[in-house]
Design an enzyme around this catalytic site. Structure first.
Site, short mmCIF file in Angstrom:
data_model
loop_
_atom_site.label_atom_id
_atom_site.label_comp_id
_atom_site.label_asym_id
_atom_site.label_seq_id
_atom_site.Cartn_x
_atom_site.Cartn_y
_atom_site.Cartn_z
CE1 TYR A 200 104.58 23.47 -24.48
CE2 TYR A 200 103.19 25.33 -23.89
CZ TYR A 200 103.82 24.15 -23.54
OH TYR A 200 103.69 23.64 -22.27
N PRO B 255 104.78 15.51 -23.01
CG PRO B 255 103.81 16.71 -21.29
CD PRO B 255 103.81 16.58 -22.77
CG HIS C 81 102.83 20.47 -22.33
ND1 HIS C 81 101.80 21.07 -21.63
CD2 HIS C 81 103.75 20.16 -21.39
CE1 HIS C 81 102.09 21.11 -20.35
NE2 HIS C 81 103.26 20.57 -20.17
CB SER D 204 105.69 20.07 -13.36
OG SER D 204 104.30 20.32 -13.33
#
Length: 618
Positions: free
Chosen positions: A73, A86, A316, A533
């Protein structure tokens, strides 16, 4: 909780070679094999880095956490919407007018405050492993970051800052409300007393009225709407970091940023839109729609639109989907019950008015905001994010279970076959594997692109003369391999975190990039053209979605229900090689074929058993 183990070097190198075998040519594999052999040789560079990594691990609660956070990130310079954040879609509501939207939002905010009290008091029940050392306690730190974290932009690298959750409710706590690009700081806890639903509703009405007055005044005086500063958080991280630094030189702007960065969460009161709810949650549909109504770097950002579209866009880096889903499950249950147990304020006179954040913007920053809006619109104007939600109704997780297969491994192998049907090859695949059994554990990677998966895919696509018994045997081998990789990863012995740790230790000790990490195979193995995922909200109409992590790849977020499987697939239309609907159709067909194969194999076994029984009777 125990510390995350550092896997043995030799084990990781062996697994690494195994993981790449299905995606590289023989010639490339042989070259990589030599590089790995040299790296892992006795007294070689690998052993030196392993020793340094073990020393580093001794001094850390979790040796990979910061390496992983930065690599996944903080060092990524891409814009947050689509590339990182997301979206989550909630069940759609039916609002007759804006008042109903605001009343729902007020109850929703109350539900979040209800959950936050539990978090602040550290009263959440401890999550426990449901398999593989069943009952083992899991790290709960991610839950405590949901309302206390903020991702600060930086040039070259961002910074995730998390304040300590308090044991008691603060005297005053606030949220940020966004309406038509205007931001308001709204106190929802005043003098240690939480606002009632009615009081929150009244304050939201104030925000809406003040925002509309500001827009009307601006149109009257300048002929246009106020520039939405929030759109800057959709820009690349370096661009926004530089603009933020300039804006913060103004004390007023600096105080506004402090309000946003210290708030519990953001509530976006969106206008109506007649397009995909998933797109609305991920990016807001552009600067002429609801993208102006976002602040993308705040961890929790709840979206409630006038047409009943509701959901979440979350930053996230602070937490994985499991912590977010637990919160959402609580909220949806709260909304269903429509509880009204909060203390009521006595009169509107006691309420501190919402603080309207009226930015002081220089001409240079104005231009930067316009450019950021144009960049986002350019990206969205061609509808580049290709989302397709597959609701497969043929069966759900109970069927794989009836075949003694893990539903997750079963779906992963189905994704491999779907990809193989379209592209005639397997690619590096990322599936998040929770390592919360360990202190500060986040995730490692479960790699589904195994040799066993490739053999099964080849048999299914090209093996017309291969019998069902052989194909089912290959399927079970692929599922077993996937399960074995998963177990190793969740127990702390995956390869991706270990390889990252070795690479980072080399960088931190000023060692030139080792051949193993400069090798084209390593770069290819980290180009995740299939990013997957499993996220499992129990509410049927709720699901999570996200964009691909590479330009020529797919994102696949799936949720196996009892009798159906929901898969949200994404790709970029700019890529000439990917198409989400094509992938979805191939996946649905694959699910059908897998069931037929399992049943055919079972029927064959049953027939054989009957013949043997009949022969024995004779």
């Amino acid at each position: 909780l125990p510390k995350l183990p550092v896997p043995p070097l030799r084990d990781t190198l062996t697994k690494y070679l195994d993981s790449i075998r299905a995606t590289v040519t023989d010639k490339q594999y042989e070259k990589t094999q030599e590089i790995v052999k040299e790296f892992g040789s006795p007294g070689g560079l690998g052993e030196f880095l392993q020793k340094k990594l073990l020393e580093h691990a001794e001094m850390q609660d979790n040796w990979v956490y910061q390496f992983w956070l930065d690599d996944m990130y903080m060092k990524v310079r891409l814009a947050l919407p689509i590339n990182s954040n997301p979206g989550m879609v909630f069940p759609k509501q039916n609002f007759n007018d804006q008042n109903e939207q605001l009343r729902y939002a007020a109850r929703f905010i109350s539900g979040i405050l209800d959950y936050k009290v539990i978090i602040d008091s550290h009263l959440l029940p401890i999550d426990r492993a449901r398999s593989r050392e069943k009952g083992q306690p899991l790290c709960m730190e991610q839950y405590y970051r949901l309302f206390t974290s903020y991702r600060y932009p930086g040039v070259g690298k961002d910074c995730l800052v998390t304040s300590q959750a308090q044991q008691q409710v603060h005297e005053n706590e606030h949220i940020i409300v966004v309406y038509r690009g205007q931001l308001f700081a709204l106190d929802v806890v005043c003098n240690s007393i939480r606002l009632s639903d009615d009081n929150i509703y009244s304050q939201l009405k104030r925000c809406v009225r003040m925002a509309q007055e500001e827009i009307d005044n601006h149109l009257r005086n300048y002929g246009n709407k106020p520039l939405p500063v929030g759109i800057m958080t959709s820009a690349s991280r370096d661009v926004w970091a530089a603009v933020r630094r300039t804006m913060a030189e103004n004390p007023t702007n600096q105080s506004y940023m402090a309000e946003i960065e210290s708030c519990m969460f953001v509530v976006c009161l969106d206008d109506k839109s007649d397009v995909s709810m998933a797109n609305q949650m991920i990016h807001g549909l552009g600067s002429q729609f609801n993208s102006v109504n976002r602040w993308f770097e705040k961890t929790m950002q709840f979206i409630i639109a006038e047409d009943g579209a509701c959901g979440l866009c979350y930053e996230h880096s602070a937490a994985e989907g499991i912590a977010v889903v637990q919160l959402i499950e609580h909220l949806l249950a709260y909304m269903f019950l429509q509880r009204r147990k909060l203390t009521r304020m006595q009169s509107m006179c006691d309420l501190v008015p919402p603080r309207h954040l009226k930015w002081e913007i220089s001409n240079d920053v104005m231009e930067k905001i316009k450019i950021a809006a144009n960049e986002l619109d350019r990206f969205l104007s061609i509808n580049n994010l290709d989302l397709y939600v597959l609701r497969y109704e043929g069966y759900g997780k109970e069927f794989p279970k009836s075949q003694n297969m893990s539903p997750d491994a079963y779906i992963q192998i189905a994704l491999q076959l779907a990809h193989y049907k379209i592209h005639q090859k397997l690619v590096s695949t990322y599936e998040s594997a929770s390592i919360r059994r360990y202190r500060e554990g986040r995730v490692d990677n479960i790699r589904a692109c195994s040799v066993e998966a490739l053999r099964w895919c080849e048999a299914m696509v090209h093996g017309d003369k291969i019998d069902a018994g052989t194909k089912i045997s290959l399927l079970r081998n692929a599922v077993k391999k996937q399960t074995d990789i998963m177990v190793q990863a969740i127990l702390g012995y995956g390869i991706d975190n270990h390889m990252l740790g070795l690479r980072q230790i080399a960088e931190d000790t000023n060692i030139p990039t080792p051949k193993i990490f400069a090798d084209v195979t390593y770069k290819q193995s980290n180009h995740f053209a299939l990013s997957t995922s499993q996220v499992v909200p129990t509410t049927m109409d709720a699901f999570m979605c996200y964009g691909p992590v590479v330009p020529d790849g797919y994102g696949a977020c799936y949720n196996p229900h009892t009798s159906s499987i929901l898969v949200c697939l994404s790709s970029f239309r700019e890529s000439s090689t990917t198409d989400s609907r094509t992938f979805a159709m191939a996946l649905a067909q694959t699910f059908d074929e897998m069931k037929q194969l399992c049943l055919a194999a079972s029927s064959s076994v049953t027939s054989s058993s009957s013949l043997v029984s009949a022969a024995n009777q004779k």
